[in-house]
Design an enzyme around this catalytic site. Structure first.
Site, PDB file in Angstrom:
ATOM      1  N   CYS A  51      41.242  35.627  41.918  1.00 12.19           N
ATOM      2  CA  CYS A  51      41.280  35.576  40.447  1.00 12.19           C
ATOM      3  C   CYS A  51      42.083  34.349  40.003  1.00 12.19           C
ATOM      4  O   CYS A  51      42.982  33.883  40.721  1.00 12.19           O
ATOM      5  CB  CYS A  51      41.956  36.814  39.885  1.00 12.19           C
ATOM      6  SG  CYS A  51      40.992  38.320  39.996  1.00 12.19           S
ATOM      7  N   GLU A  53      44.393  33.979  37.756  1.00  9.23           N
ATOM      8  CA  GLU A  53      45.834  34.183  37.570  1.00  9.23           C
ATOM      9  C   GLU A  53      46.571  34.073  38.897  1.00  9.23           C
ATOM     10  O   GLU A  53      47.648  33.488  38.984  1.00  9.23           O
ATOM     11  CB  GLU A  53      46.113  35.574  36.965  1.00  9.23           C
ATOM     12  CG  GLU A  53      45.497  35.817  35.610  1.00  9.23           C
ATOM     13  CD  GLU A  53      44.083  36.392  35.684  1.00  9.23           C
ATOM     14  OE1 GLU A  53      43.321  36.027  36.606  1.00  9.23           O
ATOM     15  OE2 GLU A  53      43.750  37.191  34.802  1.00  9.23           O
ATOM     16  N   CYS A  82      43.181  41.566  35.249  1.00  8.61           N
ATOM     17  CA  CYS A  82      42.916  42.807  35.992  1.00  8.61           C
ATOM     18  C   CYS A  82      44.235  43.365  36.544  1.00  8.61           C
ATOM     19  O   CYS A  82      45.277  42.694  36.533  1.00  8.61           O
ATOM     20  CB  CYS A  82      41.928  42.544  37.128  1.00  8.61           C
ATOM     21  SG  CYS A  82      42.634  41.652  38.532  1.00  8.61           S
TER      22      CYS A  82
HETATM   23  N1  THU Z   1      38.634  37.565  37.437  1.00  9.93           N
HETATM   24  C1  THU Z   1      39.735  36.766  37.254  1.00  9.93           C
HETATM   25  O1  THU Z   1      39.730  35.577  37.584  1.00  9.93           O
HETATM   26  N2  THU Z   1      40.837  37.324  36.703  1.00  9.93           N
HETATM   27  C2  THU Z   1      40.940  38.622  36.316  1.00  9.93           C
HETATM   28  O2  THU Z   1      41.993  39.047  35.884  1.00  9.93           O
HETATM   29  C3  THU Z   1      39.770  39.503  36.391  1.00  9.93           C
HETATM   30  C4  THU Z   1      38.584  38.951  37.053  1.00  9.93           C
HETATM   31  C5  THU Z   1      37.443  36.978  38.041  1.00  9.93           C
HETATM   32  C6  THU Z   1      37.086  37.518  39.405  1.00  9.93           C
HETATM   33  C7  THU Z   1      35.599  37.253  39.478  1.00  9.93           C
HETATM   34  O3  THU Z   1      35.389  35.928  39.943  1.00  9.93           O
HETATM   35  C8  THU Z   1      35.137  37.334  38.027  1.00  9.93           C
HETATM   36  O4  THU Z   1      36.305  37.237  37.238  1.00  9.93           O
HETATM   37  C9  THU Z   1      34.391  38.598  37.682  1.00  9.93           C
HETATM   38  O5  THU Z   1      35.098  39.713  38.070  1.00  9.93           O
END
Ligand code: THU
Length: 139
Positions: A51, A53, A82
């Site tokens: 992710c 973050e 998330c």
């Molecule tokens: N994702 C993030 O980069 N940060 C989050 O807090 C939630 C989800 C990304 C992971 C994946 O590549 C895409 O968003 C869809 O879930």
């Protein structure tokens, strides 16, 4: 627009998200006054996805900074981080109720919340330390 929000929006451009099509950018303000950006990095083995973050946290910590003062996240729909990212952010937050998380979409800032609101009753390192002291356990 706040600089930290602008950097999170800008970081979305570097997202590698060929599977979800959901590009995320993040930016942290470190205790050293520097801004650290990150984007999501997906993988054909989906579970390996990073992710945005947590990529930003890795950049900050590997640069020698272990304090987060403020967070900005940019997604297609101004989503909040998330759970796994909230826990990772909490590890380095100066104080959960002092760290604001700014959530934006392509048109800009949608809402700002304290990390404490997003992750109430957080499991934090203090609890682990207290337990170790209390039980007399040592490594
Ligand atoms: N994702 C993030 O980069 N940060 C989050 O807090 C939630 C989800 C990304 C992971 C994946 O590549 C895409 O968003 C869809 O879930």
């Amino acid at each position: 627009m706040q600089e930290i929000v602008r950097h999170a929006l800008d970081a979305r451009r570097y997202a590698y998200a060929p599977y979800s099509g959901y590009a995320v950018g993040a930016c942290l303000l470190g205790g050293n006054g520097r801004l650290y950006t990150g984007c999501n990095i997906e993988n054909a083995s989906y579970g390996l996805t990073l992710c945005a973050e947590r990529v930003a946290v890795a950049k900050m910590v590997s640069d020698g900074c272990q304090e987060i003062l403020e967070v900005a996240v940019a997604t297609p729909d101004a989503a909040a981080p998330c759970g796994m990212c909230l826990q990772t952010l909490a590890e380095f937050a100066i104080e959960l109720n002092h760290v604001l998380v700014h959530c934006s979409d392509a048109s800009g800032l949608a809402r700002s919340m304290a990390l404490h609101e997003l992750l109430p009753h957080a499991f934090c390192s203090e609890k682990v330390r207290q337990n170790r002291r209390g039980s007399g356990e040592s490594e």
